[in-house]
Design a protein around this motif. Structure first.
Motif, PDB file in Angstrom:
ATOM      1  N   GLY A 413       0.801  -1.208   0.000  1.00 34.42           N
ATOM      2  CA  GLY A 413       0.000   0.000   0.000  1.00 34.42           C
ATOM      3  C   GLY A 413       0.836   1.263   0.000  1.00 34.42           C
ATOM      4  O   GLY A 413       2.077   1.228   0.046  1.00 34.42           O
ATOM      5  N   ILE A 414       0.148   2.402  -0.069  1.00 33.54           N
ATOM      6  CA  ILE A 414       0.782   3.708  -0.018  1.00 33.54           C
ATOM      7  C   ILE A 414       0.165   4.516   1.118  1.00 33.54           C
ATOM      8  O   ILE A 414      -1.004   4.351   1.459  1.00 33.54           O
ATOM      9  CB  ILE A 414       0.659   4.472  -1.356  1.00 33.54           C
ATOM     10  N   HIS A 415       0.981   5.405   1.693  1.00 32.03           N
ATOM     11  CA  HIS A 415       0.580   6.207   2.848  1.00 32.03           C
ATOM     12  C   HIS A 415       1.028   7.639   2.559  1.00 32.03           C
ATOM     13  O   HIS A 415       2.226   7.931   2.587  1.00 32.03           O
ATOM     14  CB  HIS A 415       1.273   5.643   4.090  1.00 32.03           C
ATOM     15  N   VAL A 416       0.085   8.525   2.256  1.00 29.24           N
ATOM     16  CA  VAL A 416       0.461   9.853   1.760  1.00 29.24           C
ATOM     17  C   VAL A 416      -0.273  10.957   2.510  1.00 29.24           C
ATOM     18  O   VAL A 416      -1.372  10.759   3.030  1.00 29.24           O
ATOM     19  CB  VAL A 416       0.190   9.987   0.245  1.00 29.24           C
ATOM     20  N   GLU A 417       0.367  12.121   2.544  1.00 27.92           N
ATOM     21  CA  GLU A 417      -0.248  13.321   3.093  1.00 27.92           C
ATOM     22  C   GLU A 417      -0.895  14.081   1.947  1.00 27.92           C
ATOM     23  O   GLU A 417      -0.219  14.488   0.994  1.00 27.92           O
ATOM     24  CB  GLU A 417       0.794  14.181   3.808  1.00 27.92           C
ATOM     25  N   LEU A 418      -2.202  14.274   2.038  1.00 28.60           N
ATOM     26  CA  LEU A 418      -2.943  14.895   0.954  1.00 28.60           C
ATOM     27  C   LEU A 418      -4.126  15.669   1.503  1.00 28.60           C
ATOM     28  O   LEU A 418      -4.525  15.514   2.652  1.00 28.60           O
ATOM     29  CB  LEU A 418      -3.424  13.835  -0.052  1.00 28.60           C
ATOM     30  N   THR A 419      -4.686  16.499   0.652  1.00 22.43           N
ATOM     31  CA  THR A 419      -5.905  17.227   0.973  1.00 22.43           C
ATOM     32  C   THR A 419      -6.777  17.270  -0.266  1.00 22.43           C
ATOM     33  O   THR A 419      -6.276  17.146  -1.391  1.00 22.43           O
ATOM     34  CB  THR A 419      -5.591  18.657   1.462  1.00 22.43           C
ATOM     35  N   GLY A 420      -8.058  17.441  -0.077  1.00 21.22           N
ATOM     36  CA  GLY A 420      -8.958  17.583  -1.210  1.00 21.22           C
ATOM     37  C   GLY A 420      -9.039  19.003  -1.722  1.00 21.22           C
ATOM     38  O   GLY A 420      -9.727  19.272  -2.714  1.00 21.22           O
ATOM     39  N   ASP A 421      -8.334  19.922  -1.082  1.00 27.01           N
ATOM     40  CA  ASP A 421      -8.371  21.330  -1.476  1.00 27.01           C
ATOM     41  C   ASP A 421      -7.316  21.629  -2.531  1.00 27.01           C
ATOM     42  O   ASP A 421      -6.327  20.905  -2.679  1.00 27.01           O
ATOM     43  CB  ASP A 421      -8.145  22.217  -0.245  1.00 27.01           C
ATOM     44  N   ASP A 422      -7.497  22.738  -3.219  1.00 21.62           N
ATOM     45  CA  ASP A 422      -6.558  23.139  -4.278  1.00 21.62           C
ATOM     46  C   ASP A 422      -5.426  23.983  -3.703  1.00 21.62           C
ATOM     47  O   ASP A 422      -5.193  25.130  -4.133  1.00 21.62           O
ATOM     48  CB  ASP A 422      -7.303  23.893  -5.378  1.00 21.62           C
ATOM     49  N   VAL A 423      -4.726  23.418  -2.731  1.00 21.65           N
ATOM     50  CA  VAL A 423      -3.612  24.132  -2.119  1.00 21.65           C
ATOM     51  C   VAL A 423      -2.397  24.100  -3.048  1.00 21.65           C
ATOM     52  O   VAL A 423      -2.350  23.331  -4.019  1.00 21.65           O
ATOM     53  CB  VAL A 423      -3.251  23.522  -0.748  1.00 21.65           C
ATOM     54  N   THR A 424      -1.423  24.934  -2.741  1.00 18.15           N
ATOM     55  CA  THR A 424      -0.164  24.959  -3.495  1.00 18.15           C
ATOM     56  C   THR A 424       0.970  24.764  -2.492  1.00 18.15           C
ATOM     57  O   THR A 424       1.555  25.727  -1.997  1.00 18.15           O
ATOM     58  CB  THR A 424       0.000  26.287  -4.260  1.00 18.15           C
ATOM     59  N   GLU A 425       1.268  23.511  -2.200  1.00 14.56           N
ATOM     60  CA  GLU A 425       2.266  23.195  -1.175  1.00 14.56           C
ATOM     61  C   GLU A 425       3.363  22.272  -1.684  1.00 14.56           C
ATOM     62  O   GLU A 425       4.467  22.271  -1.138  1.00 14.56           O
ATOM     63  CB  GLU A 425       1.562  22.554   0.035  1.00 14.56           C
ATOM     64  N   VAL A 426       3.070  21.470  -2.720  1.00 14.49           N
ATOM     65  CA  VAL A 426       4.040  20.563  -3.322  1.00 14.49           C
ATOM     66  C   VAL A 426       4.298  21.034  -4.750  1.00 14.49           C
ATOM     67  O   VAL A 426       3.356  21.237  -5.520  1.00 14.49           O
ATOM     68  CB  VAL A 426       3.517  19.110  -3.321  1.00 14.49           C
ATOM     69  N   ILE A 427       5.568  21.220  -5.112  1.00 17.97           N
ATOM     70  CA  ILE A 427       5.891  21.710  -6.449  1.00 17.97           C
ATOM     71  C   ILE A 427       5.965  20.543  -7.434  1.00 17.97           C
ATOM     72  O   ILE A 427       6.113  19.386  -7.053  1.00 17.97           O
ATOM     73  CB  ILE A 427       7.212  22.504  -6.458  1.00 17.97           C
ATOM     74  N   GLY A 428       5.838  20.891  -8.735  1.00 20.50           N
ATOM     75  CA  GLY A 428       5.937  19.877  -9.773  1.00 20.50           C
ATOM     76  C   GLY A 428       4.591  19.284 -10.130  1.00 20.50           C
ATOM     77  O   GLY A 428       3.539  19.850  -9.852  1.00 20.50           O
TER      78      GLY A 428
END
Length: 471
Positions: A413-428
């Motif tokens: 499996g995978i374990h990730v930090e995410l949000t359903g919002d249109d934030v700009t926190e991770v580039i690329g």
């Protein structure tokens, strides 16, 4: 495990357990209170110890947030993932906040997880077990107990379960009452989760419609062929008379880092059916890289509860340390009991992970392996933002699958930090968010998260890895 499977990869509904009662012993009499005799790292220093005692006493009298039968179901699903008969998707905020425990924020997170799970289910041809970093992830470990700004030193922000983010003496003082607030926010969040996942919001056709909207964006055109395959599969199911009414509900389990030991201990209950203790603060609990010492209080507490347990493993983890954790947390080799969540860093996983996989394989006791590709790849942008690069995150995911393929073990499996919002926190990513774009919607108080679009892009790439490994 239930016999039915839902379209988004979980089971069609929870098992119908007989009546169960979860009761809590009084303070100091519980068999899991042995953690107090061990070193407890990353704990806040409460100015008012008497207030802490009053709050934890109140917590012991509150109803459980989750039930033993649900926990047992998840443990069986994690066992299936260890054998390659399921795949686990864990996602959610790095640190939940009380202010964002709203229906809108929660709905968008659930939507993101459901969309990802449909794509992963198709890619793997396996049920996807959905776990949220949700309804309990209100505390975070910190590298320093104190923070200094402009010559002023105050306690570090440790999450809303402990103190407030504002840099004032009043806000940063740890308050035991926040543990009770954590309980109430978790309870309301779980109520909303059940309403959304059992009330038709998870209908396969609706989730698939959302995904077709994602691939209509020219930036994601390279995923269009996979999306079209999924579309044809859904159309086939409709034409064949599939019972979509039975595919309107999913199970979404809750998880968090079991960091605040007073809270976790107070939320632990004895199941009247079995006489065994369950930590009823969440279904799945994990211990972090900073607190996984084999002789520490966190491992001592989690070794005594029946929940499935996760342990974060960084690039310096030795084979001996890993085997000691297996012996301490799962000596009898029960399937689904122990999950190792690797967070190596994209540049280290190729060397660090294979020896651990080989040693666990030789030991023979089952382990569910998951990758956390976020925490080992944090950088600081040239304009001062704590961020991560999407392509580097995906490099670690790729390295995770390659290591399992080389050793002959199962990527669970995978374990990730995410949000359903249109934030700009991770580039690329395909939309090519650059460092200047970080300032537009950088909203996290702790670690940078994938936004909605980046989360779906990850799902499509992981689905391709899964289709090759299960093809």
């Amino acid at each position: 495990m239930s016999s039915g499977r839902d379209a988004n990869g979980g089971h069609a509904g929870p098992l119908r357990h007989g009546p169960e009662q979860l009761v809590s012993p009084t303070a100091g009499t519980a068999p899991w209170d042995t953690w107090r005799r061990h070193e407890a790292l990353q704990q806040p220093t409460y100015p008012d110890v008497d207030a802490l005692g009053r709050v934890t006493s109140q917590l012991r009298g509150q109803p459980p947030l989750v039930f033993a039968g649900e926990v047992d179901d998840l443990r069986q699903w994690l066992g299936a993932a260890s054998r390659g008969d399921a795949f686990v998707l864990t996602g959610g905020d790095c640190a939940e906040t009380f202010a964002e425990s709203t229906a809108d924020h929660l709905r968008l997170k659930i939507q993101t997880l459901l969309q990802m799970s449909v794509v992963l289910t198709y890619g793997a041809s396996l049920p996807v077990v959905k776990i949220g970093r949700i309804a309990g992830q209100y505390a975070k470990p910190r590298s320093s107990d104190m923070e200094t700004r402009d010559g002023v030193t105050l306690p570090s922000y440790r999450g809303d379960a402990v103190n407030s983010f504002e840099f004032t003496p009043q806000a940063r003082a740890p308050k035991p009452e926040r543990l009770m607030e954590t309980y109430h926010h978790a309870a309301s969040t779980l109520n909303l989760i059940r309403a959304f996942t059992k009330g038709g919001y998870a209908d396969l056709r609706l989730v698939h419609h959302w995904n077709r909207g994602f691939t209509s964006n020219p930036a994601y055109a390279r995923y269009e062929s996979l999306a079209e395959e999924i579309h044809r599969a859904v159309k086939f199911m409709e034409a064949a008379g599939a019972d979509f009414d039975s595919l309107r509900e999913v199970d979404l389990y809750s998880s968090h880092e079991a960091l605040l030991l007073e809270y976790e201990s107070a939320m632990t209950r004895i199941d009247s059916r079995t006489g065994l203790p369950y930590d009823t603060s969440g279904h799945f609990l994990w211990v972090g890289e900073r607190t996984r010492d084999i002789d520490g209080a966190h491992i001592e507490l989690l070794a005594r509860v029946r929940n499935p347990i996760g342990v974060k493993l960084g690039p310096t983890t030795s084979v001996e340390q890993m085997l000691a954790l297996m012996e301490r947390l799962n000596p009898d080799g029960e399937e689904g009991r122990l999950t190792f969540i690797t967070r190596m860093g994209a540049d280290k996983i190729g060397d660090a992970l294979p020896p651990l996989l080989a040693a666990a394989k030789a030991d023979g006791r089952p382990v569910t392996w998951m990758t956390d590709p976020m925490h080992g790849n944090t950088i600081t942008s040239s304009n001062g933002y704590k961020t991560r690069r999407f392509e580097t995150i995906m490099d670690e995911v790729k390295g995770f699958f390659e290591a399992h393929d080389d050793v002959g073990t199962v990527p669970g499996g995978i374990h990730v930090e995410l949000t359903g919002d249109d934030v700009t926190e991770v580039i690329g990513g395909s939309e090519k968010l650059d460092e200047d774009g970080l300032r537009h919607r950088y909203e996290t108080l702790v670690d940078p998260r994938l936004n909605h679009q980046q989360s779906l892009e990850m799902a499509f790439q992981v689905a391709q890895y899964l289709s090759r490994s299960h093809g």
